[in-house]
Design an enzyme around this catalytic site. Structure first.
Site, PDB file in Angstrom:
ATOM      1  N   GLU A  98       0.014   4.975   0.310  1.00 52.79           N
ATOM      2  CA  GLU A  98      -0.809   6.190   0.454  1.00 52.79           C
ATOM      3  C   GLU A  98       0.147   7.370   0.339  1.00 52.79           C
ATOM      4  OE1 GLU A  98      -4.256   7.146   0.803  1.00 52.79           O
ATOM      5  OE2 GLU A  98      -3.060   8.924   0.354  1.00 52.79           O
ATOM      6  N   GLU A 122     -10.182   3.004  -8.096  1.00 51.33           N
ATOM      7  CA  GLU A 122     -11.358   3.342  -7.307  1.00 51.33           C
ATOM      8  C   GLU A 122     -12.154   4.365  -8.123  1.00 51.33           C
ATOM      9  OE1 GLU A 122     -12.287   4.756  -2.786  1.00 51.33           O
ATOM     10  OE2 GLU A 122     -10.824   5.900  -3.912  1.00 51.33           O
ATOM     11  N   HIS A 130       0.850  -1.202   0.000  1.00 53.56           N
ATOM     12  CA  HIS A 130       0.000   0.000   0.000  1.00 53.56           C
ATOM     13  C   HIS A 130       0.876   1.239   0.000  1.00 53.56           C
ATOM     14  CE1 HIS A 130      -2.996   2.863   2.088  1.00 53.56           C
ATOM     15  NE2 HIS A 130      -3.336   2.745   0.812  1.00 53.56           N
ATOM     16  N   GLU A 145     -16.120   1.676   0.918  1.00 52.58           N
ATOM     17  CA  GLU A 145     -15.682   2.260   2.193  1.00 52.58           C
ATOM     18  C   GLU A 145     -16.740   3.206   2.763  1.00 52.58           C
ATOM     19  OE1 GLU A 145     -12.080   4.088   0.775  1.00 52.58           O
ATOM     20  OE2 GLU A 145     -13.033   6.008   0.408  1.00 52.58           O
TER      21      GLU A 145
HETATM   22  C1  NOJ Z   1      -8.823   6.179   0.747  1.00 55.34           C
HETATM   23  C2  NOJ Z   1      -8.917   4.879   0.037  1.00 55.34           C
HETATM   24  O1  NOJ Z   1     -10.003   4.877  -0.841  1.00 55.34           O
HETATM   25  C3  NOJ Z   1      -9.032   3.776   1.063  1.00 55.34           C
HETATM   26  O2  NOJ Z   1      -9.246   2.535   0.428  1.00 55.34           O
HETATM   27  C4  NOJ Z   1      -7.793   3.778   1.910  1.00 55.34           C
HETATM   28  O3  NOJ Z   1      -7.936   2.800   2.904  1.00 55.34           O
HETATM   29  C5  NOJ Z   1      -7.592   5.130   2.565  1.00 55.34           C
HETATM   30  N1  NOJ Z   1      -7.644   6.168   1.596  1.00 55.34           N
HETATM   31  C6  NOJ Z   1      -6.269   5.243   3.304  1.00 55.34           C
HETATM   32  O4  NOJ Z   1      -5.213   5.217   2.396  1.00 55.34           O
HETATM   33 CA    CA Z   2     -11.115   6.874  -1.795  1.00 58.28          CA
END
Ligand code: NOJ
Ligand code: CA
Length: 699
Positions: free
Chosen positions: A412, A499, A410, A505
């Site tokens: 971010e 996404e 991951h 989510e």
């Molecule tokens: C937004 C993403 O859509 C989600 O899947 C992720 O867990 C969070 N950001 C944290 O990175």
């Molecule tokens: Ca998102």
């Protein structure tokens, strides 16, 4: 006399030469292209004798020159192309690319300019783009505006989300030209995102006309150019291209020659054709990756939902900050004890994946940086090669390998795309050194550099760079908060999913109504697969935290159907292992369902209402059916004519008779029946419900 008549007829011929028409291979669509008295190019589109798009302007405005008027048509080229190609993964093992092409070459004097507008007319729609050769002058353009218009013919129904330069994570409006103003007024502004003032919407969007014609408007092959929004004029029923600018007001800096993305209109009077259309993929360049053997569709679980459930679990390792005086590294920070990305917990996910034949485990919150999220003043960003002290990466790498499970990385970035570019090579090398083949990227927040937006040209370029670099390292990508997809996954099939819409989510943040997943396949999914994160079995947030009242817009059985109605080669099973252990017979479907298909048949569909689809596994003779409905119960009719002759058994995962997404979401049944080709199964679906079926040939 004869001479002057000849002159006249030359003139007439000169005017007539300007008007060009072409029909789609089956004759249903008719395209007209012409220039008006000012030499401004325009087009119109008809479907089965009805006007779909009335005369609509074409053109582009740059600082250096305007490609708007003064043009004459100097040449037209037509061709009929009929070919097929095989995607690396997808809904079909072979895709037919059949169209009539019309290239209209335009020239203007004073100043001298030239461009070609290339149209491709398919049986299911139209694509066109602008092609700018090197001009007699500067070989660059500073683009301020694109004039492309879509003049529709009435107060049609619109399915759309608000125009925004940064996010598309919205619920969908079902409105009309005349209702759009009210519909857009109902949206809250997302923090840090740039909502466009006025009547602006995003693509892909869907239109339904009063006489039952469905039109999906989007773009294909968005590369080196900003994303297109649409400015709507509700009086004229018209829409006009609105390119995402940078904060200097420039939309694109182009070096010539340059071809813009294709503007696309998928058109049919049968809504199932909109879902089946491969037009956007067809308008993308063929695969640029020579050896694709390392690209493997997959299912995965993840340390993810734990942080959304409201139980105070965090991506961060500590509640402290590295910014504290005297603190230099993480070993000096106090662990908060609510950090699921720890070695022991990740092993639990690996064990679950291994036991159930799930390919991968995503771990979020494994790396340094979450405590000081977006603390740019300290110039500290996420580090993509620095695991937290409680995440023993070498041990987990070896454990996953031993168990035959792949860890998924991951990244971010907190939208610091510039910093990500700088770390990219180190980050990808670190992944390969540690046996990772896939990464989920994310861009939450306002983009760094600050002059850019999530969908401006700079970010479109960034996304392409990430994908190309990933391909060099043989890494598959699932991107979140990136520019919405436009079929580039054909050219770069390591871009498995994105996404780029309001995903699962949000079931923990207000919820997604059942209709949400009945509109996404008609809109967002036309650009490419979505990492929607289906598979939510515990749908009540109060289960995790008594203080929470929100509830997911779904029954449990519907979550299984989403694996068919929201196809993706990278498909999550989003819930917690312990929740799956509570419903092992239902989880069996997630274990069995493929993520790559040989064929797909859309059996029933109506936008925002219902979808029923059947798909043939690419690696066996098994068929799978998924059916979903909106907030209303429904009986799906599943016509099994698609089955080849033979005897079959169907395992049906369905809503129990008393199921209801609000009152009784976890009531499901599993039954097995014999079926044969030609049978029409009547399948009840609860309010907000669905059904998932596996059909196997009898031995
Ligand atoms: C937004 C993403 O859509 C989600 O899947 C992720 O867990 C969070 N950001 C944290 O990175
Ligand atoms: Ca998102």
């Amino acid at each position: 006399m004869k001479n002057s008549f000849f002159m006249l007829s030359m003139l007439t011929v000169a005017f007539n030469m300007a008007a060009v028409s072409v029909t789609s291979p089956n004759g249903n669509l008719l395209l007209n292209v012409d220039v008006d008295n000012n030499g401004a190019p325009f087009y119109s589109l008809g479907y089965k004798g009805k006007t779909v798009v009335a005369d609509s302007k074409l053109g582009l405005v740059a600082d250096e020159t305007a490609f708007t008027d003064g043009f004459r048509i100097v040449a037209t080229d037509t061709a009929t192309i009929d070919r097929s190609w095989e995607p690396v993964w997808g809904e079909y093992s072979s895709i037919r690319d059949h169209f009539k092409e019309l290239a209209v070459k335009l020239e203007a004097n004073d100043p001298a300019r030239e461009m070609t507008i290339r149209f491709r007319l398919f049986d299911d729609g139209l694509g066109f783009r602008y092609e700018f050769p090197v001009q007699n002058g500067p070989n660059y353009l500073t683009v301020k505006d694109e004039l492309t218009e879509f003049n529709y013919t009435g107060d049609h129904t619109l399915f759309c989300i608000p125009g925004d330069y940064d996010t598309d994570e919205y619920l969908w409006s079902e409105t009309s030209f005349s209702g759009l103003s009210d519909a857009l007024a109902g949206y809250n502004k997302h923090s840090e995102a740039q909502r466009v003032d006025g009547l602006t919407i995003q693509t892909p969007m869907l239109i339904k006309t009063a006489d039952g014609i469905y039109i999906n408007a989007h773009e294909a092959a968005l590369d080196g150019y900003p994303a297109m929004l649409l400015d709507v004029d509700p009086e004229d029923f018209s829409m006009k291209s609105h390119l995402v600018p940078d904060r200097l007001g420039v939309s694109a800096y182009l070096l010539l020659p340059f071809n813009t993305p294709w503007r696309t209109l998928i058109v049919s009077d049968d809504p199932r054709d909109i879902l089946a259309s491969q037009l956007v993929l067809n308008l993308n360049e063929p695969c640029k990756i020579e050896d694709t053997s390392w690209i493997k569709p997959m299912k995965f679980v993840g340390v993810w939902w734990e942080m959304f459930t409201g139980n105070q679990k965090t991506w961060a390792y500590s509640d402290d900050s590295l910014a504290k005086p005297g603190v230099t590294d993480y070993t000096q920070l106090k662990p908060n004890g609510r950090h699921p990305a720890n070695t022991e917990n990740v092993k639990r996910y690996i064990d679950f994946a291994a036991k159930h034949g799930i390919d991968g485990v995503l771990v979020e919150g494994w790396n340094e940086g979450w405590e000081d999220w977006r603390s740019y003043h300290k110039n500290r960003q996420f580090l993509f090669d620095k695991p937290y002290p409680d995440f023993d990466l070498p041990a987990l790498r070896d454990y996953a390998k031993e168990k035959g499970v792949k860890l998924i990385m991951h990244h971010e970035t907190a939208a610091n795309a510039a910093d990500y570019d700088l770390q990219l090579d180190r980050a990808f090398k670190f992944m390969k050194d540690n046996n990772y083949d896939a990464v989920k990227t994310g861009y939450v927040g306002a983009i760094i550099p600050r002059s850019e937006h999530h969908t401006s040209q700079w970010m479109v370029d960034h996304a392409r760079n990430v994908i190309e670099r990933a391909a060099e390292y043989q890494i598959m990508v699932d991107s979140h908060e990136a520019p919405r997809p436009t079929g580039l996954c054909r050219t770069y099939p390591n871009w498995l999913a994105q996404e780029s819409a309001r995903g699962g989510e949000f079931e923990s943040m207000g919820g997604n109504p059942p209709s949400h997943t009945c509109i996404l396949p008609f809109t967002r999914l036309k650009g490419g697969p979505m990492d929607y994160t289906p598979g939510l079995f515990e749908t009540r947030l109060s289960y995790y935290n008594e203080g929470k009242t929100s509830q997911a817009g779904t029954t449990l059985a519907r979550q299984l159907a989403l694996y068919l109605t929201m196809p993706s080669p990278m498909q999550m099973a989003c819930d917690l292992p312990e929740n799956y252990e509570r419903f092992p017979d239902a989880f069996q479907f997630i274990e069995d369902v493929p993520v790559d298909w040989a064929d797909s048949k859309y059996l029933e569909a109506e936008p925002n209402r219902y979808i029923t689809v059947a798909r043939l596994d690419k690696n066996s003779n098994d068929w799978y059916v998924g059916a979903i409905t909106d907030e209303n119960p429904r009986t799906a009719t599943i016509d099994l004519s698609f089955l080849p002759a033979g005897k079959y058994v169907a395992t049906i995962y369905e809503d129990a008779p008393d199921a209801d997404w609000k009152e009784n979401p976890q009531a499901y049944r599993i039954r097995t029946i014999d079926v044969k080709p030609g049978m029409k199964l009547k399948q009840p679906l609860a309010a907000g419900g669905g059904a998932a079926i596996r059909i196997q040939q009898k031995k």
